[in-house]
Enzyme design. Structure first.
Site, PDB file in Angstrom:
ATOM      1  N   GLY A  58      50.416   9.256  36.434  1.00  0.00           N
ATOM      2  CA  GLY A  58      50.836   8.772  35.118  1.00  0.00           C
ATOM      3  C   GLY A  58      52.188   8.085  35.097  1.00  0.00           C
TER       4      GLY A  58
ATOM      5  CD  GLU B 270      47.918  15.789  33.887  1.00  0.00           C
ATOM      6  OE1 GLU B 270      46.810  15.993  33.347  1.00  0.00           O
ATOM      7  OE2 GLU B 270      48.333  14.648  34.160  1.00  0.00           O
TER       8      GLU B 270
ATOM      9  N   GLY C  76      43.179   8.464  36.233  1.00  0.00           N
ATOM     10  CA  GLY C  76      43.480   9.052  34.928  1.00  0.00           C
ATOM     11  C   GLY C  76      43.596   7.964  33.867  1.00  0.00           C
ATOM     12  N   GLY C  77      44.828   7.573  33.556  1.00  0.00           N
ATOM     13  CA  GLY C  77      45.107   6.626  32.468  1.00  0.00           C
ATOM     14  C   GLY C  77      44.214   5.390  32.473  1.00  0.00           C
TER      15      GLY C  77
ATOM     16  CB  SER D 193      49.970   5.106  39.315  1.00  0.00           C
ATOM     17  OG  SER D 193      50.772   5.923  38.470  1.00  0.00           O
TER      18      SER D 193
ATOM     19  CG  HIS E 145      44.832  17.345  37.410  1.00  0.00           C
ATOM     20  ND1 HIS E 145      46.053  17.168  36.809  1.00  0.00           N
ATOM     21  CD2 HIS E 145      44.338  16.105  37.650  1.00  0.00           C
ATOM     22  CE1 HIS E 145      46.280  15.866  36.675  1.00  0.00           C
ATOM     23  NE2 HIS E 145      45.249  15.195  37.183  1.00  0.00           N
TER      24      HIS E 145
ATOM     25  CD  GLU F 187      44.931  13.462  41.264  1.00  0.00           C
ATOM     26  OE1 GLU F 187      44.619  12.371  40.792  1.00  0.00           O
ATOM     27  OE2 GLU F 187      45.010  14.495  40.590  1.00  0.00           O
TER      28      GLU F 187
ATOM     29  CG  ASN G  21      41.429  13.772  34.643  1.00  0.00           C
ATOM     30  OD1 ASN G  21      40.877  14.328  33.699  1.00  0.00           O
ATOM     31  ND2 ASN G  21      42.585  14.191  35.146  1.00  0.00           N
ATOM     32  CD1 TRP G  22      37.842   9.356  30.826  1.00  0.00           C
ATOM     33  CD2 TRP G  22      36.627  10.070  29.085  1.00  0.00           C
ATOM     34  NE1 TRP G  22      36.774   8.492  30.680  1.00  0.00           N
ATOM     35  CE2 TRP G  22      36.011   8.916  29.622  1.00  0.00           C
ATOM     36  CE3 TRP G  22      36.035  10.690  27.996  1.00  0.00           C
ATOM     37  CZ2 TRP G  22      34.838   8.379  29.090  1.00  0.00           C
ATOM     38  CZ3 TRP G  22      34.866  10.168  27.473  1.00  0.00           C
ATOM     39  CH2 TRP G  22      34.275   9.016  28.007  1.00  0.00           C
ATOM     40  CE  LYS G  23      45.505  12.256  33.395  1.00  0.00           C
ATOM     41  NZ  LYS G  23      46.788  12.425  34.029  1.00  0.00           N
TER      42      LYS G  23
HETATM   43  C1  PEP Z   1      45.005  12.014  37.246  1.00  0.00           C
HETATM   44  O1  PEP Z   1      44.989  12.396  36.095  1.00  0.00           O
HETATM   45  O2  PEP Z   1      44.483  12.673  38.142  1.00  0.00           O
HETATM   46  C2  PEP Z   1      45.661  10.740  37.544  1.00  0.00           C
HETATM   47  C3  PEP Z   1      45.644  10.314  38.775  1.00  0.00           C
HETATM   48  O3  PEP Z   1      46.262  10.090  36.502  1.00  0.00           O
HETATM   49  P1  PEP Z   1      46.820   8.575  36.528  1.00  0.00           P
HETATM   50  O4  PEP Z   1      45.732   7.725  37.141  1.00  0.00           O
HETATM   51  O5  PEP Z   1      47.062   8.247  35.099  1.00  0.00           O
HETATM   52  O6  PEP Z   1      48.036   8.560  37.377  1.00  0.00           O
END
Ligand code: PEP
Length: 239
Positions: free
Chosen positions: A170, A96, A225-226, A204, A94, A164, A14-16
């Site tokens: 994050g 966010e 994500g990150g 994470s 999600h 999640e 997930n590049w957001k």
């Molecule tokens: C996400 O954006 O769904 C996510 C899990 O982010 P991260 O891996 O950065 O926690």
């Protein structure tokens, strides 16, 4: 529709709201796919067409979809438009989007339903906040999210669930392996219908913890994500 059972694990990047054309070019030159896994890149929508998805192991996913099918809804992208552009997966709900765009379980349900109708697999995200966890509300919250955001027509073949925990996204924090295992088992046991659903873990995930998380018996892959923005890191995770 992509046949999920063909793959031993599913990894979603997930590049957001990150990336640009040169990032994308470099990423694809360096990406090393693993043929046991289904790898899905969810870039910002404007780049979806230039992603080289739809080979046997690599697919494109959107990060959101409109709950409307067509009409005077400026700025929206419909499920049928995603399908028209060979998108096979779409994140829905999600945290966010729930937090910053007031997305509700009802919105998530409708969006997922529209996606399934277009043979796009919704990746329905659920998870508790830290406050809810600390008040022992995780089970109750997940139960409500599952009941209200997963449409009746969802099956293990046309829908993915991503657990999640909001507090893990994050932050560098993760639940213990036991906690992840227990929650995934709980999700699969909410209803006999969910027994065969693939449930991914997100929050994470990085190269140093992905293997032990993905090896847990009720975990069918990860949503990243990150760490997915660093292609070498992502290559290690999917390898
Ligand atoms: C996400 O954006 O769904 C996510 C899990 O982010 P991260 O891996 O950065 O926690």
């Amino acid at each position: 529709m992509v046949i999920l059972d063909k793959y031993s694990s599913i990894f979603i990047a997930n590049w957001k709201l990150n990336g640009n054309s040169s990032f994308l070019k470099d990423y694809y030159e360096k990406l090393k796919l693993n043929s046991n896994n289904c790898t899905i890149i969810c870039s910002p929508s404007i780049y979806l067409k230039s992603l080289k998805g739809n080979n046997e192991y690599l697919f494109c996913g959107a990060q959101d979809v409109s709950s409307y099918k067509e009409g005077a809804y400026t700025g929206e992208l419909s499920a049928s438009m995603l399908k028209d552009n060979n998108i096979d997966f779409c994140l829905v709900g999600h945290s966010e989007r729930r937090q910053y765009f007031a997305e509700t379980n009802d919105n998530v349900n409708l969006k997922s339903s529209n996606l399934i109708e277009e043979n796009i697999i919704p990746v329905i995200c659920i998870g508790e906040t830290l406050e809810q966890k600390e008040n022992n509300l995780t089970e109750e919250i997940l139960s409500t999210q599952i009941k209200n955001s997963i449409p009746n027509e969802a099956t293990y073949q046309n829908t993915l669930i991503a657990y999640e925990p909001v507090w893990a996204i994050g932050t560098g924090l993760t639940p213990t392996l036991d906690e992840i295992s227990q929650v995934h088992e709980l999700i699969k046991n909410f209803d006999t219908k969910f027994k065969s659903f693939k449930v991914l873990y997100g929050g994470s995930v990085k190269s140093s913890n992905s293997k032990e998380i993905n090896e847990l018996s009720h975990v069918d892959g990860c949503l990243i994500g990150g760490a997915s923005l660093k292609v070498d890191e992502f290559n290690t995770i999917i390898s």
